[in-house]
Design a protein around this motif. Structure first.
Motif, short mmCIF file in Angstrom:
data_model
loop_
_atom_site.label_atom_id
_atom_site.label_comp_id
_atom_site.label_asym_id
_atom_site.label_seq_id
_atom_site.Cartn_x
_atom_site.Cartn_y
_atom_site.Cartn_z
N ILE A 287 0.82 -1.20 0.00
CA ILE A 287 0.00 0.00 0.00
C ILE A 287 0.86 1.26 0.00
CG2 ILE A 287 -1.66 1.34 1.37
CD1 ILE A 287 -3.02 -1.28 2.09
N PRO A 288 1.95 1.34 0.81
CA PRO A 288 2.79 2.55 0.76
C PRO A 288 3.34 2.85 -0.63
CG PRO A 288 3.28 1.33 2.75
CD PRO A 288 2.36 0.46 1.94
N VAL A 289 3.61 1.82 -1.42
CA VAL A 289 4.09 2.08 -2.79
C VAL A 289 3.02 2.82 -3.58
CG1 VAL A 289 4.59 0.95 -4.99
CG2 VAL A 289 5.79 0.23 -2.92
N TYR A 290 1.77 2.36 -3.51
CA TYR A 290 0.69 3.06 -4.21
C TYR A 290 0.51 4.48 -3.67
CZ TYR A 290 -1.12 -1.10 -6.64
OH TYR A 290 -1.28 -2.18 -7.47
N GLU A 291 0.61 4.64 -2.36
CA GLU A 291 0.45 5.97 -1.77
C GLU A 291 1.55 6.91 -2.26
OE1 GLU A 291 -1.75 4.58 2.40
OE2 GLU A 291 0.42 4.87 2.34
N ALA A 292 2.77 6.40 -2.34
CA ALA A 292 3.88 7.22 -2.86
C ALA A 292 3.66 7.56 -4.33
CB ALA A 292 5.20 6.48 -2.68
N PHE A 293 3.17 6.60 -5.10
CA PHE A 293 2.87 6.85 -6.52
C PHE A 293 1.88 8.02 -6.65
CE2 PHE A 293 3.71 2.40 -8.58
CZ PHE A 293 5.07 2.58 -8.39
N LEU A 294 0.82 8.00 -5.85
CA LEU A 294 -0.18 9.05 -5.91
C LEU A 294 0.37 10.40 -5.47
CD1 LEU A 294 -3.46 7.38 -4.58
CD2 LEU A 294 -2.97 8.09 -6.92
N ALA A 295 1.26 10.37 -4.48
CA ALA A 295 1.80 11.61 -3.93
C ALA A 295 2.92 12.20 -4.78
CB ALA A 295 2.32 11.37 -2.52
N GLY A 296 3.37 11.45 -5.80
CA GLY A 296 4.46 11.95 -6.64
C GLY A 296 5.83 11.78 -6.01
N THR A 297 5.99 10.75 -5.18
CA THR A 297 7.24 10.48 -4.49
C THR A 297 7.97 9.33 -5.18
OG1 THR A 297 6.19 11.13 -2.42
CG2 THR A 297 8.29 9.94 -2.26
N PRO A 298 9.23 9.48 -5.55
CA PRO A 298 9.98 8.37 -6.18
C PRO A 298 10.03 7.16 -5.25
CG PRO A 298 11.20 10.44 -6.37
CD PRO A 298 10.06 10.71 -5.44
N VAL A 299 9.99 5.97 -5.84
CA VAL A 299 9.95 4.74 -5.05
C VAL A 299 11.17 3.88 -5.33
CG1 VAL A 299 8.71 2.55 -4.69
CG2 VAL A 299 7.44 4.71 -4.88
N ILE A 300 11.79 3.42 -4.24
CA ILE A 300 12.89 2.47 -4.28
C ILE A 300 12.42 1.26 -3.49
CG2 ILE A 300 15.37 2.16 -3.83
CD1 ILE A 300 15.39 5.27 -3.25
N ALA A 301 12.36 0.06 -4.12
CA ALA A 301 11.66 -1.04 -3.45
C ALA A 301 12.32 -2.39 -3.70
CB ALA A 301 10.21 -1.09 -3.93
N SER A 302 11.98 -3.33 -2.83
CA SER A 302 12.44 -4.71 -2.95
C SER A 302 11.92 -5.35 -4.24
CB SER A 302 11.93 -5.55 -1.77
OG SER A 302 12.39 -5.06 -0.55
N GLY A 303 12.77 -6.05 -4.92
CA GLY A 303 12.35 -6.75 -6.13
C GLY A 303 11.90 -8.16 -5.83
N ILE A 304 10.96 -8.31 -4.89
CA ILE A 304 10.54 -9.64 -4.43
C ILE A 304 9.04 -9.84 -4.54
CG2 ILE A 304 12.46 -10.15 -2.87
CD1 ILE A 304 9.31 -8.68 -1.44
N HIS A 305 8.65 -11.11 -4.66
CA HIS A 305 7.26 -11.55 -4.61
C HIS A 305 6.36 -10.69 -5.51
CE1 HIS A 305 8.62 -14.30 -1.60
NE2 HIS A 305 9.01 -13.33 -0.79
N GLY A 306 5.36 -10.01 -4.96
CA GLY A 306 4.41 -9.28 -5.79
C GLY A 306 4.83 -7.89 -6.18
N ILE A 307 5.94 -7.39 -5.65
CA ILE A 307 6.32 -5.99 -5.89
C ILE A 307 6.66 -5.70 -7.36
CG2 ILE A 307 7.95 -4.15 -5.30
CD1 ILE A 307 5.95 -4.72 -3.13
N PRO A 308 7.49 -6.51 -8.05
CA PRO A 308 7.77 -6.20 -9.45
C PRO A 308 6.51 -6.11 -10.31
CG PRO A 308 9.34 -7.82 -8.63
CD PRO A 308 8.29 -7.66 -7.57
N GLU A 309 5.54 -6.99 -10.06
CA GLU A 309 4.28 -6.94 -10.78
C GLU A 309 3.53 -5.65 -10.47
OE1 GLU A 309 0.01 -9.35 -10.65
OE2 GLU A 309 1.83 -10.33 -9.93
N GLN A 310 3.59 -5.21 -9.23
CA GLN A 310 2.88 -4.01 -8.80
C GLN A 310 3.46 -2.74 -9.42
OE1 GLN A 310 3.00 -3.30 -4.57
NE2 GLN A 310 1.71 -1.48 -4.68
N VAL A 311 4.79 -2.62 -9.46
CA VAL A 311 5.41 -1.35 -9.84
C VAL A 311 5.78 -1.27 -11.31
CG1 VAL A 311 6.31 -1.07 -7.50
CG2 VAL A 311 7.79 -2.05 -9.27
#
Length: 372
Positions: A287-311
């Motif tokens: 959820i924080p990734v989506y919130e950052a996307f909406l807020a216009g904040t760059p995202v640096i994230a783990s490349g694991i499980h469902g995250i690559p599909e999400q971002v």
């Protein structure tokens, strides 16, 4: 003809991500046609009351859950609290569903216990397995938010693909509201936020990987000494262990823990942050990734499980088990404004489809299928 839809909403504000997911589903259902919706949950919850649905008081204690599961295993029927409905939807599981004749769908958020059994007691692992197996055996459909979790469900419980629906819920839309410079500055002053900082909003659970992040951040400071790290989360679980590492590495002036924050403050923190860093070792969806996307904040994230599909290509991914990989990814984004802008532009485009209206259309299709 209008059908009666019961939504079993057991999550509350203390349930974190599952509560945010529940609210997203309830907002999405406002864009569904052909159903009279009744909410089964906490009538005193102001978020529920604000939506305007009729609310039937409903709760489920652990004792009630154990009783419901035991009765199901013994083939004993209990009273059906949803007898007046035509179809049921549950954002998190309810074991009362085992004793209804109505078709239902529930959301299975993840099977983390398969990946990190050490994070769960033997009892918790058995409980999850038995509960999910029982509910999946009777569910008309099961919802998850990523194809990664879909594969887990199919593999672990032998559920046919056509019974699993991948429907990602959009984040709360308050992150699209405009906050003035004065409002942002007021939050900065109130929470003592630095000028440049990484933001990691997470509880201090082991799989949230704070310790590797702290170690990587100590390395980042050698090249970006003006950068700080802002953490949220209650002072429980691994909080003391994390703060002991902060002290041991001499980072007490560079790591800020703001604790629990209100929604408007959270939105402001995202907007003020240099980047969101999400080093978690397990996420079905973040959820924080989506919130950052909406807020216009760059995202640096783990490349694991469902995250690559999400971002997709809208975030910079790293190996969360490598301190060096976390360090390098952070430095790449905070030191390159062009890359940061490119990531936020891709995130903004990605979020155009993540609307309550689009989500409502997906729920409409699901509910229509369940009635066929």
């Amino acid at each position: 003809m209008t059908a009666r839809l019961g939504v079993v909403a057991l999550a509350g504000p203390n349930n974190g991500g599952t509560y945010q997911y529940t609210l997203a589903m309830l907002h999405g259902l406002q864009h569904v046609a052909g159903f009279d919706i009744t909410l089964y949950g906490d009538r005193a919850n102001p978020d529920f009351a604000e939506l305007g649905y009729p609310i039937v008081p409903f709760e489920e204690t652990r004792w009630q859950q154990v009783t419901a599961l035991a009765a199901h295993r013994l083939h004993l029927g209990l009273s059906d609290p949803f007898a007046s409905e035509d179809v049921l939807l549950a954002p998190i599981y309810s074991l009362a569903l085992l004793h209804t004749a109505k078709p239902y769908a529930f959301t299975l958020h993840d099977l983390q216990e398969n990946y990190y059994p050490q994070n769960f007691s033997t009892w918790q692992r058995i409980w999850r397995r038995e509960t999910y197996a029982a509910l999946l055996g009777r569910a008309r459909r099961v919802i998850c938010e990523s194809r990664y979790v879909m594969a887990d469900i199919a593999r672990s419980f032998d559920v046919a693909d056509e019974r699993i629906k991948v429907i990602a819920a959009p984040p709360q839309r308050q992150f699209l509201t405009v906050q003035s410079d004065a409002e942002l500055d007021a939050v900065r002053q109130r929470l003592h936020l630095p000028r440049r900082f990484l933001f990691y909003p997470a509880q201090f659970w082991v799989h949230k990987n704070h310790l590797r992040l702290i170690e990587a951040f100590s390395e980042v400071l050698k090249q970006a000494p003006d950068l700080q790290l802002v953490l949220t989360g209650k002072q429980r679980d691994e909080y003391r262990t994390v703060m002991d590492m902060v002290d041991r590495l001499g980072l007490s002036r560079s790591v800020v823990h703001v604790g629990f924050v209100e929604r408007d403050e959270l939105q402001a923190i995202y907007r003020l942050a240099t980047a969101l860093v999400m080093p978690s070792l397990f996420e079905s969806i973040s959820i924080p990734v989506y919130e950052a996307f909406l807020a216009g904040t760059p995202v640096i994230a783990s490349g694991i499980h469902g995250i690559p599909e999400q971002v997709g290509d809208a975030a910079l991914l790293f190996d969360p088990t490598s301190v060096a990989a976390i360090r390098d990814a952070i430095l790449k984004v905070v030191g390159n404004e062009e890359l940061a802008r490119a990531l936020t532009a891709k995130a903004r485009e990605r979020m155009l489809k993540m609307t309550p209206e689009h989500y409502g259309g997906q729920l409409q299709q699901l509910l229509d299928e369940m009635q066929d």
